[in-house]
Design a protein around this motif. Structure first.
Motif, mmCIF file in Angstrom:
data_model
loop_
_atom_site.group_PDB
_atom_site.id
_atom_site.type_symbol
_atom_site.label_atom_id
_atom_site.label_comp_id
_atom_site.label_asym_id
_atom_site.label_seq_id
_atom_site.Cartn_x
_atom_site.Cartn_y
_atom_site.Cartn_z
ATOM 1 N N GLY A 26 0.831 -1.070 -0.019
ATOM 2 C CA GLY A 26 -0.186 -0.061 0.116
ATOM 3 C C GLY A 26 0.923 1.266 0.111
ATOM 4 N N ALA A 29 -1.008 7.283 2.440
ATOM 5 C CA ALA A 29 -0.402 7.865 3.578
ATOM 6 C C ALA A 29 0.063 7.123 4.681
ATOM 7 C CB ALA A 29 -1.434 8.715 4.428
ATOM 8 N N GLY A 31 1.020 3.760 4.316
ATOM 9 C CA GLY A 31 2.293 2.919 3.940
ATOM 10 C C GLY A 31 3.602 3.801 3.983
ATOM 11 N N GLY A 53 3.352 -0.880 -4.122
ATOM 12 C CA GLY A 53 2.066 -0.165 -4.291
ATOM 13 C C GLY A 53 1.639 -0.037 -5.910
ATOM 14 N N ARG A 54 0.463 0.297 -6.116
ATOM 15 C CA ARG A 54 -0.084 0.142 -7.310
ATOM 16 C C ARG A 54 0.341 1.802 -8.099
ATOM 17 N NH1 ARG A 54 -5.683 -0.374 -5.709
ATOM 18 N NH2 ARG A 54 -5.597 -2.435 -5.670
ATOM 19 N N SER A 55 0.397 2.748 -7.288
ATOM 20 C CA SER A 55 0.350 4.078 -7.869
ATOM 21 C C SER A 55 1.791 4.549 -8.462
ATOM 22 C CB SER A 55 0.039 5.278 -6.782
ATOM 23 O OG SER A 55 -1.099 4.706 -5.833
ATOM 24 N N GLY A 61 -1.772 8.255 -2.097
ATOM 25 C CA GLY A 61 -2.887 7.757 -1.826
ATOM 26 C C GLY A 61 -4.110 8.380 -2.264
ATOM 27 N N ALA A 63 -6.206 10.622 -0.468
ATOM 28 C CA ALA A 63 -6.389 11.690 0.051
ATOM 29 C C ALA A 63 -5.659 12.881 -0.382
ATOM 30 C CB ALA A 63 -6.509 11.730 1.525
ATOM 31 N N ARG A 109 -3.891 20.060 1.139
ATOM 32 C CA ARG A 109 -3.560 18.691 1.014
ATOM 33 C C ARG A 109 -2.328 17.997 -0.047
ATOM 34 N NH1 ARG A 109 -9.325 17.246 1.027
ATOM 35 N NH2 ARG A 109 -9.095 15.799 -0.830
ATOM 36 N N ASP A 133 0.867 -4.109 -8.334
ATOM 37 C CA ASP A 133 -0.277 -4.361 -7.566
ATOM 38 C C ASP A 133 -0.220 -5.729 -7.108
ATOM 39 O OD1 ASP A 133 -2.920 -4.420 -6.963
ATOM 40 O OD2 ASP A 133 -3.813 -3.933 -9.021
ATOM 41 N N GLY A 164 -5.530 0.800 2.442
ATOM 42 C CA GLY A 164 -6.412 1.789 2.682
ATOM 43 C C GLY A 164 -7.850 1.550 2.236
ATOM 44 N N LEU A 383 -6.971 -8.921 -3.760
ATOM 45 C CA LEU A 383 -6.214 -9.330 -2.720
ATOM 46 C C LEU A 383 -6.847 -9.645 -1.217
ATOM 47 C CD1 LEU A 383 -3.217 -9.731 -1.114
ATOM 48 C CD2 LEU A 383 -3.313 -7.158 -0.880
ATOM 49 N N THR A 426 -8.785 5.887 10.527
ATOM 50 C CA THR A 426 -8.459 6.225 9.190
ATOM 51 C C THR A 426 -7.673 7.725 8.844
ATOM 52 O OG1 THR A 426 -10.513 7.534 8.909
ATOM 53 C CG2 THR A 426 -10.599 5.252 8.291
ATOM 54 N N VAL A 428 -4.631 10.685 10.119
ATOM 55 C CA VAL A 428 -3.319 10.644 10.545
ATOM 56 C C VAL A 428 -2.786 10.293 12.038
ATOM 57 C CG1 VAL A 428 -1.027 12.113 10.271
ATOM 58 C CG2 VAL A 428 -2.535 11.644 8.465
ATOM 59 N N PRO A 429 -3.881 11.099 12.752
ATOM 60 C CA PRO A 429 -3.296 10.859 14.413
ATOM 61 C C PRO A 429 -3.451 9.482 14.720
ATOM 62 C CG PRO A 429 -4.704 12.767 14.011
ATOM 63 C CD PRO A 429 -4.470 11.929 12.703
HETATM 64 C C1 FAD Z 1 -10.616 13.009 0.675
HETATM 65 C C2 FAD Z 1 -9.925 12.957 2.229
HETATM 66 C C3 FAD Z 1 -9.121 13.807 2.860
HETATM 67 C C4 FAD Z 1 -8.704 13.465 4.044
HETATM 68 N N1 FAD Z 1 -8.259 14.437 4.884
HETATM 69 C C5 FAD Z 1 -7.639 14.342 6.154
HETATM 70 C C6 FAD Z 1 -6.854 15.304 6.836
HETATM 71 O O1 FAD Z 1 -7.029 16.654 6.371
HETATM 72 N N2 FAD Z 1 -6.532 14.823 8.085
HETATM 73 C C7 FAD Z 1 -6.371 13.576 8.391
HETATM 74 O O2 FAD Z 1 -5.771 13.137 9.301
HETATM 75 N N3 FAD Z 1 -6.833 12.608 7.561
HETATM 76 C C8 FAD Z 1 -7.547 12.700 6.498
HETATM 77 N N4 FAD Z 1 -8.033 11.931 5.654
HETATM 78 C C9 FAD Z 1 -8.062 10.432 6.020
HETATM 79 C C10 FAD Z 1 -6.685 9.785 6.032
HETATM 80 O O3 FAD Z 1 -5.394 10.599 6.292
HETATM 81 C C11 FAD Z 1 -6.861 9.411 4.933
HETATM 82 O O4 FAD Z 1 -7.710 8.566 4.402
HETATM 83 C C12 FAD Z 1 -5.395 8.592 4.198
HETATM 84 O O5 FAD Z 1 -4.938 8.903 3.038
HETATM 85 C C13 FAD Z 1 -5.273 7.128 4.564
HETATM 86 O O6 FAD Z 1 -3.970 6.555 3.724
HETATM 87 P P1 FAD Z 1 -4.110 5.210 3.360
HETATM 88 O O7 FAD Z 1 -2.832 4.844 3.085
HETATM 89 O O8 FAD Z 1 -4.472 4.094 4.387
HETATM 90 O O9 FAD Z 1 -5.088 4.705 2.239
HETATM 91 P P2 FAD Z 1 -5.105 5.293 0.917
HETATM 92 O O10 FAD Z 1 -5.110 6.603 0.485
HETATM 93 O O11 FAD Z 1 -6.245 4.267 0.253
HETATM 94 O O12 FAD Z 1 -3.819 4.553 0.216
HETATM 95 C C14 FAD Z 1 -3.800 2.958 -0.040
HETATM 96 C C15 FAD Z 1 -3.012 2.775 -1.181
HETATM 97 O O13 FAD Z 1 -2.622 1.331 -1.272
HETATM 98 C C16 FAD Z 1 -2.920 1.155 -2.745
HETATM 99 N N5 FAD Z 1 -3.185 -0.364 -2.766
HETATM 100 C C17 FAD Z 1 -4.463 -0.833 -2.132
HETATM 101 N N6 FAD Z 1 -4.354 -2.213 -2.797
HETATM 102 C C18 FAD Z 1 -3.078 -2.461 -3.180
HETATM 103 C C19 FAD Z 1 -2.660 -3.690 -3.548
HETATM 104 N N7 FAD Z 1 -3.441 -4.807 -3.457
HETATM 105 N N8 FAD Z 1 -1.618 -3.705 -4.269
HETATM 106 C C20 FAD Z 1 -0.773 -2.505 -4.250
HETATM 107 N N9 FAD Z 1 -1.311 -1.438 -3.634
HETATM 108 C C21 FAD Z 1 -2.523 -1.377 -3.256
HETATM 109 C C22 FAD Z 1 -3.774 1.992 -3.389
HETATM 110 O O14 FAD Z 1 -3.674 2.065 -4.834
HETATM 111 C C23 FAD Z 1 -3.550 3.427 -2.580
HETATM 112 O O15 FAD Z 1 -2.665 4.000 -3.344
HETATM 113 C C24 FAD Z 1 -8.632 12.058 4.662
HETATM 114 C C25 FAD Z 1 -9.350 11.149 3.757
HETATM 115 C C26 FAD Z 1 -9.923 11.619 2.403
HETATM 116 C C27 FAD Z 1 -10.478 10.525 1.670
#
Ligand code: FAD
Length: 447
Positions: A26, A29, A31, A53-55, A61, A63, A109, A133, A164, A383, A426, A428-429
């Motif tokens: 992943g 954020a 990861g 990660g796939r990006s 990610g 957000a 952001r 991926d 995520g 997955l 979900t 950052v804190p």
């Molecule tokens: C629009 C928005 C605004 C936000 N604003 C805030 C904020 O201001 N402050 C705060 O604290 N939180 C905020 N959040 C909440 C939190 O910070 C975010 O949700 C954060 O981005 C979570 O990150 P993540 O890595 O867990 O998930 P994701 O952002 O979903 O990242 C996961 C990554 O893993 C990759 N992935 C998934 N499956 C696979 C796989 N099988 N193989 C390879 N790669 C894979 C995906 O492509 C993706 O890039 C916000 C959320 C959103 C949606």
């Protein structure tokens, strides 16, 4: 959520004599924060970190991929450090480029995405990055084998899932990740959902010279509340008292205590926000103590209230949203859909208002801003489906997420997948705290 401490002994026996292979799956954020914390804490000869990660660009990610300058963090900069024990890390990074940024600023952001991308040192001797991926993770004796879409395989002693949101297909129209700049500036738009994702979408589609008329509909028609400075006094005294009592509180008791705290704060000339902010760090432990029935009650009756108070808009964002509402370009409505049909490039939408009137309207575009699915069992992620099928992950009750099976020693998860276990999992804190706990467990195994 640690599975690797439970079978520590057999698991340690299975470690290679050389470096421990850690795979972080992943690239968002979670990861990035996990990799950054891990690389800060280890010696290069101890661990090899494989980040998959796939990006195209790692660290952003869902957000933080936005380049829209109006899309702001909804947490002040002082709360966004990737390291709990270095709370001003993000602020210091930002101030090196913008001296005006203060601990209370709500920053773009996009900047946070840049911070995250810079967080993991490229070329670190313990790190390799694999843009691919991940399709399968299988347990092989005491370790794991990761298979990617490119059909590469990677061994891992420890796998950390930071995948995520696991968004499934949009239930209504399209997701707003669709390039909004391509939407005609005169088009009539329906947004399903009235939370922060709707706010983001409206900020982009509502910007001059665009003239889109936008209707946003949700069951409760609640907009996110607005951030405001408050005295910061911990306001949740009744709530704290009942959660530290002899028995864990029920949902009803916890919610009643919080309402009393809010009423008392307001009557003292304080602010309900101080109560919500004070309660939030306790949510993971309180949620864990709730029965599945209470958790379901929360999702049915309380979640809309909690979300609108907890996920707040920065004041500068609220100003833009209320300007659009007052000028008639944005309408917020309460209702339920009975049907949405796309034909010849436009949508006919039938919905029932809160006064039970049936309405029929036509829109050029429909965007699904309903947020996260509450049923991980219906995920499109091959997955996650495979890991559930193979018994490596266990679905939570209610099925908001999943956690590692007791037998899955060496498997860790963080972020969204743990929503079912902690609810607040979900932002950052919470993510940085979960990452620190994983790093701690890993270091304990090394010592
Ligand atoms: C629009 C928005 C605004 C936000 N604003 C805030 C904020 O201001 N402050 C705060 O604290 N939180 C905020 N959040 C909440 C939190 O910070 C975010 O949700 C954060 O981005 C979570 O990150 P993540 O890595 O867990 O998930 P994701 O952002 O979903 O990242 C996961 C990554 O893993 C990759 N992935 C998934 N499956 C696979 C796989 N099988 N193989 C390879 N790669 C894979 C995906 O492509 C993706 O890039 C916000 C959320 C959103 C949606």
């Amino acid at each position: 959520m640690a599975a690797f401490m439970r079978e520590e002994e057999s698991y340690m026996n299975g470690f290679r004599q050389s470096k421990i292979e850690v795979a972080v799956v992943g690239d968002g954020a979670s990861g990035a924060i996990l990799c950054a914390q891990l690389l800060r804490s280890i010696r290069p000869d101890e661990i090899h970190v494989r980040w998959l990660g796939r990006s195209k660009k790692f660290g952003l990610g869902l957000a933080y991929s936005t380049s829209d300058p109006d899309h702001l963090l909804n947490v002040p900069s002082k709360g966004m450090s990737a390291f709990e024990n270095d709370p001003l890390h993000f602020l210091n990074w930002v101030q090196a480029r913008d001296k005006k940024a203060s601990p209370e600023s709500f920053l773009p952001r996009q900047w946070y995405g840049e911070y995250l991308s810079a967080l993991v040192p490229a070329g670190h001797p313990s790190l390799t990055v694999h843009p691919d991926d991940v399709m399968q993770i299988q347990k092989v004796s005491h370790s794991y084998q990761i298979t990617t879409r490119k059909n590469e395989t990677h061994p891992a002693d420890v796998v950390i899932l930071a995948i995520g949101h696991c968004l499934s297909k949009a239930r209504f129209g399209r997701r707003p990740s669709f390039p909004l700049a391509e939407v005609d500036g005169q088009a009539r738009i329906l947004i399903v959902g009235t939370g922060l994702t709707m706010v983001d979408t409206v900020l982009t589609l509502g910007r001059a010279p665009r003239q889109n008329e936008i209707v946003a509909i949700s069951r409760h028609g609640l907009l996110p509340m607005v951030h405001a400075r408050h005295d910061g006094n911990p306001g949740a005294s009744h709530f704290r008292k009942i959660i530290h009592g002899s028995k864990p509180p029920t949902l009803r008791q916890a919610f009643a205590a919080m309402r009393t705290d809010c009423a008392e704060a307001e009557s003292r000339g304080g602010d309900w926000r101080s109560v919500v902010d004070d309660v939030r760090p306790f949510i993971p432990s309180v949620w864990k103590s709730f029965s599945p029935a209470d958790r379901r009650q929360f999702l049915r009756h309380v979640v809309h209230f909690w979300d609108s108070h907890r996920h707040r808009m920065p004041p500068e964002v609220a100003e833009k949203i209320y300007y659009l509402i007052n000028s008639g370009r944005l309408k917020i409505k309460k209702g339920r859909f009975t049907s949405l049909v796309e034909e010849d490039g436009s949508w006919t939408v039938n919905w029932r208002s809160d006064t039970h009137e049936l309405r029929r309207e036509r829109f050029d575009h429909v965007f699904d801003c309903t947020g996260l699915s509450r049923d991980l069992g219906a995920t499109d992620s091959p997955l996650v489906r495979q890991m559930l099928r193979d018994g490596l992950l266990v679905i939570s009750d209610p099925p908001l997420g999943a956690f590692p099976a007791p037998e899955a020693a060496g498997l860790e998860v963080l972020g969204h997948l743990l929503r079912g276990e902690y609810w607040e999992s979900t932002a950052v804190p919470e993510i940085r705290k979960q990452a620190a706990a994983i790093v701690d467990r890993l270091l304990k195994l090394l010592n």
